[in-house]
Design a protein around this motif. Structure first.
Motif, mmCIF file in Angstrom:
data_model
loop_
_atom_site.group_PDB
_atom_site.id
_atom_site.type_symbol
_atom_site.label_atom_id
_atom_site.label_comp_id
_atom_site.label_asym_id
_atom_site.label_seq_id
_atom_site.Cartn_x
_atom_site.Cartn_y
_atom_site.Cartn_z
ATOM 1 N N PHE A 342 6.198 21.178 6.380
ATOM 2 C CA PHE A 342 7.030 20.804 7.530
ATOM 3 C C PHE A 342 8.425 20.350 7.100
ATOM 4 N N LEU A 343 8.526 19.707 5.937
ATOM 5 C CA LEU A 343 9.860 19.363 5.453
ATOM 6 C C LEU A 343 10.619 20.610 5.016
ATOM 7 N N ASN A 349 13.479 24.589 1.564
ATOM 8 C CA ASN A 349 12.218 24.608 0.834
ATOM 9 C C ASN A 349 12.361 24.380 -0.669
ATOM 10 N N THR A 350 13.534 24.630 -1.256
ATOM 11 C CA THR A 350 13.687 24.433 -2.696
ATOM 12 C C THR A 350 13.674 22.957 -3.085
ATOM 13 N N PRO A 351 14.577 22.106 -2.570
ATOM 14 C CA PRO A 351 14.501 20.691 -2.941
ATOM 15 C C PRO A 351 13.217 20.024 -2.474
ATOM 16 N N PHE A 390 6.120 28.084 5.084
ATOM 17 C CA PHE A 390 6.698 27.280 6.163
ATOM 18 C C PHE A 390 8.208 27.440 6.269
ATOM 19 N N GLY A 391 8.829 28.047 5.269
ATOM 20 C CA GLY A 391 10.260 28.331 5.367
ATOM 21 C C GLY A 391 10.581 29.237 6.543
ATOM 22 N N ALA A 392 9.555 29.938 7.071
ATOM 23 C CA ALA A 392 9.756 30.847 8.201
ATOM 24 C C ALA A 392 9.623 30.158 9.552
ATOM 25 N N LEU A 393 9.294 28.860 9.567
ATOM 26 C CA LEU A 393 9.082 28.189 10.853
ATOM 27 C C LEU A 393 10.362 27.997 11.651
ATOM 28 N N THR A 394 11.506 27.923 10.963
ATOM 29 C CA THR A 394 12.789 27.768 11.645
ATOM 30 C C THR A 394 13.820 28.682 10.992
ATOM 31 N N PRO A 432 -0.418 28.865 13.686
ATOM 32 C CA PRO A 432 -1.878 29.061 13.641
ATOM 33 C C PRO A 432 -2.341 29.795 12.382
ATOM 34 N N ILE A 433 -1.554 30.769 11.937
ATOM 35 C CA ILE A 433 -1.903 31.488 10.703
ATOM 36 C C ILE A 433 -1.868 30.539 9.511
ATOM 37 N N TYR A 434 -0.863 29.667 9.462
ATOM 38 C CA TYR A 434 -0.737 28.726 8.343
ATOM 39 C C TYR A 434 -1.865 27.698 8.361
#
Length: 442
Positions: A342-343, A349-351, A390-394, A432-434
């Motif tokens: 989520f962060l 996503n890198t840091p 999760f990088g694809a969430l936003t 839901p997939i995650y």
């Protein structure tokens, strides 16, 4: 129990307030494009932000005699990070895919599947930039194409990059911290599971919209046919050189690279080879190919100026996390999966992956627990998987997301807003997939 810690203990405990510049720069990345889009587009303004926020951090680290940590961040992390991304950016920017074939659901699914496969070996940015324009061109006669771009962002610009350190920057950071090149292949089950679900869901959704297409659109799509053609194929040789460089020019294969007194050229032999491959790719590729790809240095310059600030300002944060990790209550892989995920979605996503690796490497583990990069293997798998997925969430979770969105909008495709993307796509399809992935694999 055995305490494993990747950083030497400090005599003085670091407070949280020196991390304020780091939080500010992450906030700027998240909200800058939303509240000051045109100002934020200028890379000079990003450089100003990075510089202004880095200066107090550098002063603090020097004052606290923590320059070795700063040196590691710049030479040990940032330099390999930006050199690898530049090489992938330049090499893939010299490969041009053209043509127009029928935009049937199976054709679109095939292209997304190819992008999903390529992402791990040419980077999510490289695969996305190689395929996004052909995908748009193939679908230009169709009325309904927004869903194709949304699934493209998820599959090609994010989830497909899980299998190697080349795939996504957070994986490169974990590689630099001790995970072997081949270890990432152990994430094949999660990669394949998510890939199959994404592509299957896309196929049925695209088939539904294909049936709703006006007959005139389908007729135009069937008549305007041009064969698929690849130009600049020599760059695949340079791309293979990048893969071999990252896989074999490291401390495991060449132990002398890790010696404290090793010459500078040997410590950074991988980066030297990558720079040479980048130069060869740039000067051997005809300019007309790069013009066809609308190649410019702007995107990689943006990454360079933003991330130099990130890597510098996050140094106190990493030290703080290492010192306070045992008290954070993160123990199980699923804790790290959702915390990192989520962060990653709302920051970068890198840091985020680096920060949670720092936490995980500073907690006690039993002697019997297998470790990778000083972290329990199951926890590292959770961090790596969630940082990528999760990088694809936003739109702001991963660099290629906004690039794909911008290219689509340049081609008159009306993309959802920041929150529209989440409400209409990521929260109802991806999340839901995650969650299912976590329940099955973690």
């Amino acid at each position: 129990m055995l305490l494993i810690n990747s950083n030497p203990e400090l005599a003085t405990e670091i407070p949280l307030w020196p991390s304020i510049p780091f939080f500010i720069i992450l906030l700027a990345i998240a909200v800058g494009p939303l509240i000051a889009e045109h100002w934020w587009e200028n890379n000079k303004n990003k450089l100003i932000i990075s510089t202004v926020l880095s200066v107090p951090t550098i002063y603090y680290l020097v004052h606290m005699d923590l320059t070795e940590h700063l040196k590691h961040q710049i030479l040990g992390d940032y330099l390999p990070f930006i050199v690898l991304l530049t090489s992938l950016f330049v090499i893939t920017g010299g490969i041009h895919l053209s043509g127009d074939i029928k935009a049937k659901p199976k054709v679109n699914t095939f292209f997304l599947g190819i992008g999903f496969l390529l992402a791990s070996f040419m980077g999510t940015t490289g695969a996305a930039m190689l395929l996004i324009r052909p995908v748009i061109n193939i679908n230009k006669q169709r009325q309904f194409s927004v869903h194709t771009i949304l699934f493209f962002i998820a599959a090609v610009a994010n989830c497909g990059g899980l299998l190697t350190p080349l795939g996504d920057p957070p994986l490169l950071m974990l590689y630099l911290r001790g995970a072997s090149f081949t270890w990432f292949f152990s994430l094949l089950p999660e990669w394949a599971f998510v890939g199959v679900l994404l592509l299957t869901a896309y196929y049925f959704i695209d088939a539904y919209y294909y049936k709703k297409e006006p007959a005139a659109n389908l007729s135009a799509d069937a008549t305007e046919i041009k064969p698929i053609r690849i130009t600049g194929a020599i760059n695949f040789i340079f791309l293979l050189g990048v893969v071999f460089s990252v896989a074999f020019i490291n401390h495991d294969v060449i132990p002398e690279m890790g010696e404290e007194n090793a010459p500078y050229w040997l410590k950074h032999l991988r980066e030297i080879v990558l720079i040479a491959l980048t130069a060869l790719a740039y000067f051997t590729t005809p300019n007309k190919i790069r013009k066809s790809n609308k190649f410019s240095w702007g995107p990689i310059v943006e990454v360079a100026v933003v991330f130099i600030g990130i890597f510098i300002t996050m140094t106190p944060t990493l030290i703080f996390l290492s010192q306070h990790a045992p008290n954070m209550g993160l123990t199980d892989p699923w804790h790290y999966y959702y915390a990192t995920g989520f962060l990653s979605a709302f920051l970068d996503n890198t840091p985020t992956a680096v920060a949670f690796h720092s936490v995980a490497s500073s907690i006690p583990y039993a002697d019997s627990i297998p470790l990778v990069a000083n972290v329990a293997e199951s926890i590292l798998s959770a961090i790596a998987t969630s940082a990528v997925f999760f990088g694809a969430l936003t739109y702001i979770g991963n660099g290629p997301n906004f690039m794909v969105k911008s290219i689509a909008e340049d081609h008159k495709i009306k993309m959802p807003s920041f929150f529209g993307y989440m409400i209409k796509f990521s929260l109802i399809i991806l999340l839901p997939i995650y969650i299912l992935t976590q329940l099955i694999f973690m």
